[in-house]
Every structure is written in C-alpha cells, then in structure tokens.
Scaffold this motif. Structure first.
Motif, PDB file in Angstrom:
ATOM      1  N   PRO A  40       3.733   3.017  14.960  1.00  0.00           N
ATOM      2  CA  PRO A  40       4.577   4.200  14.723  1.00  0.00           C
ATOM      3  C   PRO A  40       5.282   4.206  13.371  1.00  0.00           C
ATOM      4  O   PRO A  40       5.304   5.235  12.681  1.00  0.00           O
ATOM      5  N   ALA A  41       5.857   3.079  12.957  1.00  0.00           N
ATOM      6  CA  ALA A  41       6.555   3.032  11.666  1.00  0.00           C
ATOM      7  C   ALA A  41       5.581   3.266  10.519  1.00  0.00           C
ATOM      8  O   ALA A  41       5.898   3.955   9.543  1.00  0.00           O
ATOM      9  N   ASN A  42       4.377   2.702  10.634  1.00  0.00           N
ATOM     10  CA  ASN A  42       3.365   2.886   9.595  1.00  0.00           C
ATOM     11  C   ASN A  42       2.895   4.334   9.502  1.00  0.00           C
ATOM     12  O   ASN A  42       2.721   4.880   8.412  1.00  0.00           O
ATOM     13  N   THR A  43       2.664   4.941  10.664  1.00  0.00           N
ATOM     14  CA  THR A  43       2.157   6.315  10.655  1.00  0.00           C
ATOM     15  C   THR A  43       3.181   7.268  10.032  1.00  0.00           C
ATOM     16  O   THR A  43       2.831   8.141   9.241  1.00  0.00           O
ATOM     17  N   GLU A  44       4.442   7.063  10.368  1.00  0.00           N
ATOM     18  CA  GLU A  44       5.497   7.922   9.814  1.00  0.00           C
ATOM     19  C   GLU A  44       5.606   7.733   8.305  1.00  0.00           C
ATOM     20  O   GLU A  44       5.682   8.703   7.536  1.00  0.00           O
ATOM     21  N   PHE A  98      -1.011  11.582  17.168  1.00  0.00           N
ATOM     22  CA  PHE A  98       0.228  12.173  17.689  1.00  0.00           C
ATOM     23  C   PHE A  98       1.162  12.577  16.555  1.00  0.00           C
ATOM     24  O   PHE A  98       1.794  13.635  16.600  1.00  0.00           O
ATOM     25  N   ALA A  99       1.237  11.737  15.522  1.00  0.00           N
ATOM     26  CA  ALA A  99       2.131  12.030  14.395  1.00  0.00           C
ATOM     27  C   ALA A  99       1.667  13.269  13.626  1.00  0.00           C
ATOM     28  O   ALA A  99       2.480  14.100  13.212  1.00  0.00           O
ATOM     29  N   LEU A 102       0.824  -1.210   0.000  1.00  0.00           N
ATOM     30  CA  LEU A 102       0.000   0.000   0.000  1.00  0.00           C
ATOM     31  C   LEU A 102       0.862   1.267   0.000  1.00  0.00           C
ATOM     32  O   LEU A 102       0.632   2.182  -0.793  1.00  0.00           O
ATOM     33  N   LEU A 103       1.847   1.320   0.883  1.00  0.00           N
ATOM     34  CA  LEU A 103       2.661   2.534   1.030  1.00  0.00           C
ATOM     35  C   LEU A 103       3.478   2.866  -0.222  1.00  0.00           C
ATOM     36  O   LEU A 103       3.511   4.030  -0.637  1.00  0.00           O
ATOM     37  N   PRO A 104       4.120   1.887  -0.873  1.00  0.00           N
ATOM     38  CA  PRO A 104       4.822   2.213  -2.132  1.00  0.00           C
ATOM     39  C   PRO A 104       3.878   2.738  -3.209  1.00  0.00           C
ATOM     40  O   PRO A 104       4.237   3.648  -3.967  1.00  0.00           O
TER      41      PRO A 104
END
Length: 270
Positions: free
Chosen positions: A112-116, A140-141, A37-39
């Motif tokens: 956290p890694a996903n949100t960033e 938070f992000a 999804l992210l790429p």
C-alpha cells in the motif's frame, strides 16, 4: 484470501527475495533495481509535465506484446509521456534503454505505501497492464484515484486464481479494470462467467510485433553460410522443456538439420 493476507504474502515475498540476493544474481538485481526508484521517478516527473500513460509488463515477452500499442500511441500522440515498468530483471535489464518510452523502471512491490507513493510520483492519466499482471493494491489504488485501467492481450484459463477458492477477492481486483482486451473467445467466456461484460476480443498483439520484426528483417552472413541448402530451425526464447522436445525430435530425424537456439536466458548454467 482478503487484502490483508494478500499484502502479507507480498511482504514475505520481499523478505525471501532479499535473502536470495546473497547468492542469486537475478534476485540481487530485483532488489537493487528498486533502491531510490521513487525519488528518481518523482524528480523526473517534476521536470516533465503533461499527460502520462503508464504501461506495465512482467518481463520481456509481455513487453513485446505491449510494444506495438506503445509505439502506436506515441505515433498518434507524440507529446504524451510514456512510463514503462517491469516486474522482472529479465525484462528491465534488456529493455532499460528502450527509446520508445520516456521513463523506464522497475515496479515497486505491491504494498500500500509503495502504490500510493508510486502513483503520487507518476501521476498517470491512464494505466495499461499487459497479459498476466494483476497487482491488487495497485489496481485498488488506481480505482480510488479514478485512473482508467486497461488490460491488453489478456488471457484467462480455468486453473487461474480468479476461478479458485479465492475468486471472491480476485473478482474485486478484476472489478478495478476499466476494460479488458482479450486474446480469444475462451477467455471471454470465462470472464463472462464471473459476471464481466467490459471486454473486447482483440487478439494477441504478439502478431503485430512479429509482423513488424519481419518487415525489418536483417541478414546475417554467418547464418546464411551455415544454413545454405540445409533444413534450419530457429528456436527463440526457449526453456528447458522446449529444448528437450527438440532434442528428442533430433534423435529421430534422419536428415541433416541446423538448429539455432536463442534461450530465454543465457547464464553460466546455460
């Protein structure tokens, strides 16, 4: 609860859903839909620069609440990009081809890694979450990146986690919100009780959507023939509890009734 235990709970949820995907079709869609999804998002965003507004909905019902706002924004600002995310397959699989958004995908799990990675790929100018969705790490992000965050059609009840034993943590999450647009005065009172004043009682955007649908009503000849001179009830997006209520009422009703049911989800079991 603190952020560590919250994130741990999300990780455990991820493992459970992956395991459930072996025998549950919805869980499989939930997992497969997030692969690469992210790429894909980053590639699309690199080709589409400019202001981007991110709308997030849990499922189909929340989408219908967010839809009038999305379409109003797009009408006012045609050049603004709209990113639409869903948490559940019930929303994404039905609306993945919705023409009102420029990019539609699942929301990566709130780690956290996903949100960033997600925010770095999307680069939103502002974010709009609909009704019930409060994902701590995303909130938070967004706050850390100074991205304004709005919650629309929000509704609060005393039995929610914001008012229980973990309310200290959830108050921090709510503090990340720039402004709340609430459905009713009761929600305003509860939010005020937590010390928040950044809210407006704006009503429920579902009414806007219902008015829009009514103005574009279509005729269905088969239903017109069936319902001719018969008392007709249409039950939409129903769950078992509503259907049991209708069944009980039908047993007591003496006159002939035509009942049309459109369940929330249709499957082999239903």
């Amino acid at each position: 609860m603190n952020r560590f235990f919250y994130t741990l709970a999300i990780r455990l949820f991820s493992l459970v859903v992956k395991a459930a995907g072996v025998f549950n079709g919805k869980a499989l869609l939930f997992t497969k839909g997030r692969i690469n999804l992210l790429p894909r998002l980053a590639e699309w965003r690199n080709k589409n620069s400019g202001k981007l507004v991110w709308f997030h909905c849990a499922s189909l019902g929340e989408f219908e609440q967010g839809r009038p706002v999305m379409e109003s924004l797009k009408n006012r600002e045609p050049s603004t990009l709209l990113l639409l995310t869903f948490f559940s397959p019930s929303g994404y699989e039905v609306q993945k081809n919705y023409s009102g958004a420029d990019f539609i995908c699942y929301l990566p799990l709130d780690l956290p890694a996903n949100t960033e990675a997600f925010l770095s790929a999307a680069m939103p100018s502002l974010a709009v979450f609909v009704k019930y969705e409060y994902w701590a790490n995303y909130f938070f992000a967004l706050q850390e990146k100074s991205v304004p965050l709005y919650v629309i059609s929000a509704i609060f009840r005393p039995d929610q986690r914001f008012f229980g034993i973990s309310k200290t943590f959830w108050k921090k999450v709510l503090s990340s919100v720039t402004h709340f647009y609430l459905q009713n005065d009761h929600s305003a009172g509860l939010l005020k009780g937590l010390g928040f004043t950044n809210y407006t009682v704006a009503g429920d955007t579902r009414f806007d959507r219902v008015l829009s649908i009514a103005s574009e009503a279509k005729k269905f000849s088969a239903i017109e023939v069936l319902s001719h001179e018969r008392f007709t009830i249409v039950a939409g997006s129903t769950y078992g509890a509503e259907e049991e209520m209708l069944a009980t009422w039908l047993k007591q009703e003496k006159k002939e009734v035509l009942l049309i049911i459109a369940p929330h989800e249709i499957s082999e079991g239903r």
